[in-house]
Design an enzyme around this catalytic site. Sequence first.
Site, PDB file in Angstrom:
ATOM      1  N   SER A  98      45.543  21.498  59.624  1.00 18.55           N
ATOM      2  CA  SER A  98      46.318  20.192  59.477  1.00 18.55           C
ATOM      3  C   SER A  98      46.641  19.832  58.037  1.00 18.55           C
ATOM      4  CB  SER A  98      45.608  19.027  60.175  1.00 18.55           C
ATOM      5  OG  SER A  98      45.183  19.471  61.505  1.00 18.55           O
ATOM      6  N   LYS A 175      51.691  17.431  63.698  1.00 15.39           N
ATOM      7  CA  LYS A 175      50.582  17.133  63.845  1.00 15.39           C
ATOM      8  C   LYS A 175      49.924  15.902  63.232  1.00 15.39           C
ATOM      9  CE  LYS A 175      46.079  18.428  64.383  1.00 15.39           C
ATOM     10  NZ  LYS A 175      45.361  17.763  65.543  1.00 15.39           N
ATOM     11  N   LYS A 244      42.050  11.660  56.549  1.00 16.51           N
ATOM     12  CA  LYS A 244      43.153  12.764  55.742  1.00 16.51           C
ATOM     13  C   LYS A 244      44.383  12.963  56.486  1.00 16.51           C
ATOM     14  CE  LYS A 244      42.819  16.953  56.844  1.00 16.51           C
ATOM     15  NZ  LYS A 244      43.194  18.014  57.585  1.00 16.51           N
TER      16      LYS A 244
HETATM   17  P1  NAD Z   1      35.135  22.158  58.938  1.00 17.73           P
HETATM   18  O1  NAD Z   1      34.699  21.368  57.634  1.00 17.73           O
HETATM   19  O2  NAD Z   1      33.955  22.318  59.957  1.00 17.73           O
HETATM   20  O3  NAD Z   1      35.521  23.828  58.626  1.00 17.73           O
HETATM   21  C1  NAD Z   1      36.181  24.119  57.430  1.00 17.73           C
HETATM   22  C2  NAD Z   1      35.474  25.448  56.764  1.00 17.73           C
HETATM   23  O4  NAD Z   1      36.369  25.899  55.588  1.00 17.73           O
HETATM   24  C3  NAD Z   1      34.256  25.063  56.191  1.00 17.73           C
HETATM   25  O5  NAD Z   1      33.338  26.145  56.938  1.00 17.73           O
HETATM   26  C4  NAD Z   1      34.228  25.489  54.787  1.00 17.73           C
HETATM   27  O6  NAD Z   1      33.013  26.154  54.364  1.00 17.73           O
HETATM   28  C5  NAD Z   1      35.591  26.289  54.885  1.00 17.73           C
HETATM   29  N1  NAD Z   1      36.059  26.471  53.186  1.00 17.73           N
HETATM   30  C6  NAD Z   1      36.139  25.383  52.711  1.00 17.73           C
HETATM   31  N2  NAD Z   1      37.143  25.730  51.662  1.00 17.73           N
HETATM   32  C7  NAD Z   1      37.275  27.031  51.482  1.00 17.73           C
HETATM   33  C8  NAD Z   1      37.938  28.088  50.829  1.00 17.73           C
HETATM   34  N3  NAD Z   1      38.472  27.638  49.708  1.00 17.73           N
HETATM   35  N4  NAD Z   1      37.836  29.179  51.370  1.00 17.73           N
HETATM   36  C9  NAD Z   1      37.131  29.519  52.556  1.00 17.73           C
HETATM   37  N5  NAD Z   1      36.785  28.648  53.374  1.00 17.73           N
HETATM   38  C10 NAD Z   1      36.500  27.391  52.936  1.00 17.73           C
HETATM   39  O7  NAD Z   1      36.330  21.625  59.503  1.00 17.73           O
HETATM   40  P2  NAD Z   1      37.087  21.917  60.761  1.00 17.73           P
HETATM   41  O8  NAD Z   1      36.798  20.794  61.725  1.00 17.73           O
HETATM   42  O9  NAD Z   1      36.905  23.211  61.474  1.00 17.73           O
HETATM   43  O10 NAD Z   1      38.626  21.787  60.447  1.00 17.73           O
HETATM   44  C11 NAD Z   1      39.737  22.755  59.925  1.00 17.73           C
HETATM   45  C12 NAD Z   1      40.986  22.141  59.896  1.00 17.73           C
HETATM   46  O11 NAD Z   1      41.329  21.995  61.383  1.00 17.73           O
HETATM   47  C13 NAD Z   1      41.188  20.747  59.351  1.00 17.73           C
HETATM   48  O12 NAD Z   1      42.469  20.831  58.702  1.00 17.73           O
HETATM   49  C14 NAD Z   1      41.243  19.744  60.421  1.00 17.73           C
HETATM   50  O13 NAD Z   1      41.860  18.511  60.008  1.00 17.73           O
HETATM   51  C15 NAD Z   1      41.802  20.472  61.414  1.00 17.73           C
HETATM   52  N6  NAD Z   1      41.466  20.298  62.652  1.00 17.73           N
HETATM   53  C16 NAD Z   1      40.263  19.994  63.092  1.00 17.73           C
HETATM   54  C17 NAD Z   1      39.807  19.573  64.557  1.00 17.73           C
HETATM   55  C18 NAD Z   1      38.510  19.299  65.240  1.00 17.73           C
HETATM   56  O14 NAD Z   1      38.235  18.425  66.008  1.00 17.73           O
HETATM   57  N7  NAD Z   1      37.556  19.423  64.189  1.00 17.73           N
HETATM   58  C19 NAD Z   1      40.889  19.663  65.627  1.00 17.73           C
HETATM   59  C20 NAD Z   1      42.198  19.761  65.244  1.00 17.73           C
HETATM   60  C21 NAD Z   1      42.601  20.148  63.807  1.00 17.73           C
END
Ligand code: NAD
Length: 294
Positions: A98, A175, A244
Amino acid sequence: MYTVGFVGLGRMGWPMARNIVAAGFPLVGYDADAEITVDFVAENRATAAVEPADFAAVDVVVTMLPTGRIVREALLDWGDGGIAAHLQPGSVLVDMSSSEPVGTRELGGRLRGRGIGMVDAPVSGGVEKATDGTLAIMLGTDDAAASIERAVQVIDAMSARIFRTGPLGSGHAMKALNNYVAAAGFTAGCEALNAGREFGLEPEVMVEVLNSSTGRNFSTEDTFVKHVLTERYDTGFTLGLMTKDVGIAADLAEELGLPAPVCAAVHARLRDAAEGIGGSRDHSAAITHWAKHP
Ligand code: NAD
């Protein structure tokens, strides 16, 4: 089958990447947390990346990272020039994070100069639908049919429905606006629950009434029932990420010169809760902060 690079194996990325592997695509996985990368390739038929050059043979790169800034860093700045420095012309970036739409357009322009396509394809459905492979996708792109075709083949492994939203950045704008509306419903619902409880109403009764009445929304029907009333607070979507997303919607309105006072108020309430209990807490736990700090 296209070779897929997957960056960001977190709460969402892990099950999404697992579904890509299950659909038969060769996959190169990477997370900044080395332990996560090692665990992922141990559990799935995938190869671990340790540096940007490991993406050289990849046709489609999928990013599922916390923010657009982190996506841009991974593509352009990580190590010796980022992943983009190693991709072949004709390859495609599919940013499913997102991210903020203006940054997405900037990144798309930089990649286009190198012959790399870009699609923004953020997701709706949370961890549950990421696991089932039934996410809803909002797809934006300016690129040729070839890029879209490559992207969609991979996206199909993770989703039940793809909405074509328009040019590059339109998926990310949609989104952020969706999540603002969802967060407004959540914040209003929490305010009502806390006020009702103070008045002497039973939260269980309140949720039942809301869900049989016009006050119902996704949070009252799902989050309140499964995570607030039970005090499990474990939706898999953190308070920091929700804050965010609403911030992206507020910035979008500001860039367009459109007043969005409700969005600003919801953003301020979420920021306050994130400062109080920490952005890494589940967003559903914000109600506990607001109960003590009305
Ligand atoms: P999360 O924090 O669980 O996962 C993010 C991952 O990215 C982590 O494992 C972290 O170590 C990794 N990371 C961070 N910086 C990095 C880099 N430079 N290189 C490689 N890996 C890196 O977050 P999430 O809940 O999986 O969300 C991910 C995205 O999806 C976000 O943008 C969020 O807004 C979106 N999203 C989340 C949900 C939800 O329900 N959790 C639903 C829809 C959308």
